[in-house]
Design a protein around this motif. Structure first.
Motif, PDB file in Angstrom:
ATOM      1  N   LEU A  17      -0.064  -4.272  -5.931  1.00 51.53           N
ATOM      2  CA  LEU A  17       0.332  -3.212  -4.998  1.00 51.53           C
ATOM      3  C   LEU A  17       0.046  -3.616  -3.553  1.00 51.53           C
ATOM      4  O   LEU A  17       0.839  -3.326  -2.648  1.00 51.53           O
ATOM      5  CB  LEU A  17      -0.400  -1.910  -5.330  1.00 51.53           C
ATOM      6  N   CYS A  18      -1.074  -4.289  -3.340  1.00 55.38           N
ATOM      7  CA  CYS A  18      -1.400  -4.757  -1.988  1.00 55.38           C
ATOM      8  C   CYS A  18      -0.370  -5.770  -1.491  1.00 55.38           C
ATOM      9  O   CYS A  18       0.043  -5.741  -0.317  1.00 55.38           O
ATOM     10  CB  CYS A  18      -2.798  -5.362  -1.956  1.00 55.38           C
ATOM     11  N   GLY A  26      -3.346   0.596  -3.674  1.00 47.41           N
ATOM     12  CA  GLY A  26      -3.796  -0.693  -4.186  1.00 47.41           C
ATOM     13  C   GLY A  26      -5.284  -0.893  -4.018  1.00 47.41           C
ATOM     14  O   GLY A  26      -5.986  -1.346  -4.928  1.00 47.41           O
TER      15      GLY A  26
END
Length: 294
Positions: A122-123, A287
């Motif tokens: 997600l990051c 994230g």
């Protein structure tokens, strides 16, 4: 602890990049770095003396190599900040800087828990979303804005090159190990200085002794020095984080620094945040939450 250290490094990097970019816009990338890098070297030297630790030549060599890569990245990054909007340049650089360590960490056998892996992914997505540029934006007009020269000197391309150099910097610092205290950071800063001095000498040679406008005023010099100190502090936080944890995790969390730079640019320069960039920041928060809880 790794999460806290890496996110603290991201905060320090984000503020340092914003301040350094502001100075580079009023002068040149090299002139800004001529103030930033020696200040950073002084900070890490004092920190290394206070922290102690053995003086290992192998660790110093890894650190110096990291510094050469990082110095090259700093020059291209500061030039990119001077050429393009911070809200585009910083995330593009960070995305490139994050992908390389993740790949190297995976090849070295690093395995993340499911929740942490989801957070890291997600990051990465968040960095990509924040870096998405408005397709209608133009860097200039006229003949100089087109063709090969524009491509090679464009903010986003230089940002990508700087990110690759930063990724190498992250990987090599991990390889330095933690048996030599903070001395690998001193070697890294020395490597930064070598690159900056070499670039200044080359510039002087090809420009007939003219290296561009000076950094104007004490206020901007102060910002440059503060940028160098914050960047050195961020190096230290990342170095401790990556020695205590996995390369892929520490590098990705540290590479979230564009969120700070983008927000500061929004406040100072009224650079608009597009909807996709706001979504990217929300994804980054999700994230980080997954990484923390995992």
């Amino acid at each position: 602890m790794v999460t806290v250290l890496a996110l603290s490094a991201a905060l320090a990097y984000g503020v340092a990049d914003f301040l350094g970019g502001a100075v580079a816009r009023r002068s040149t990338a090299l002139k800004a770095l001529a103030w930033c890098v020696p200040m950073g070297l002084a900070v890490v030297l004092v920190a290394a003396l206070l922290a102690g630790g053995g003086f290992g030549w192998a660790a110093m060599a890894w650190g110096f190599g990291a510094g050469l890569a990082g110095g090259t990245g700093l020059i291209t990054f500061y030039r990119a900040l001077a050429r393009g909007p911070m809200s585009v340049v910083a995330p593009v650089s960070a995305l490139a800087a994050a992908v390389l360590p993740v790949g190297v960490g995976t090849l070295r056998g690093e395995r993340l828990d499911a929740a942490v892996l989801a957070g890291v992914l997600l990051c990465l997505v968040a960095i990509g979303l924040v870096s998405m540029e408005n397709g209608g934006a133009k860097e200039g007009t006229g003949p100089e804005a087109g063709g090969r020269r524009r491509l090679l000197d464009s903010g986003p391309l230089m940002a990508g090159l700087s990110g690759a150099c930063f990724g190498i910097f992250f990987v090599l610092l991990k390889s330095a190990g933690d048996d030599a205290g903070l001395w690998p950071l001193v070697a890294a800063r020395a490597g930064n200085l070598v690159i900056v001095v070499a670039a200044l000498l080359v510039t002087l040679r090809f420009r007939g002794g003219e290296s561009g406008p000076r950094v104007p005023g004490r206020a901007l010099i102060g910002l440059a020095l503060l940028s160098g100190a914050l960047d050195a502090g961020a190096n230290g936080l990342y170095f401790i984080a990556v020695q205590d944890g996995m390369l892929s995790l520490a590098a990705v969390l540290t590479s979230l620094y564009p969120a700070v730079t983008v927000l500061l640019a929004r406040i100072a320069y009224s650079e608009r945040l597009r909807v996709v960039q706001r979504i990217g920041m929300a994804v980054a928060i999700a994230g980080v939450a997954l990484v923390t809880t995992g």
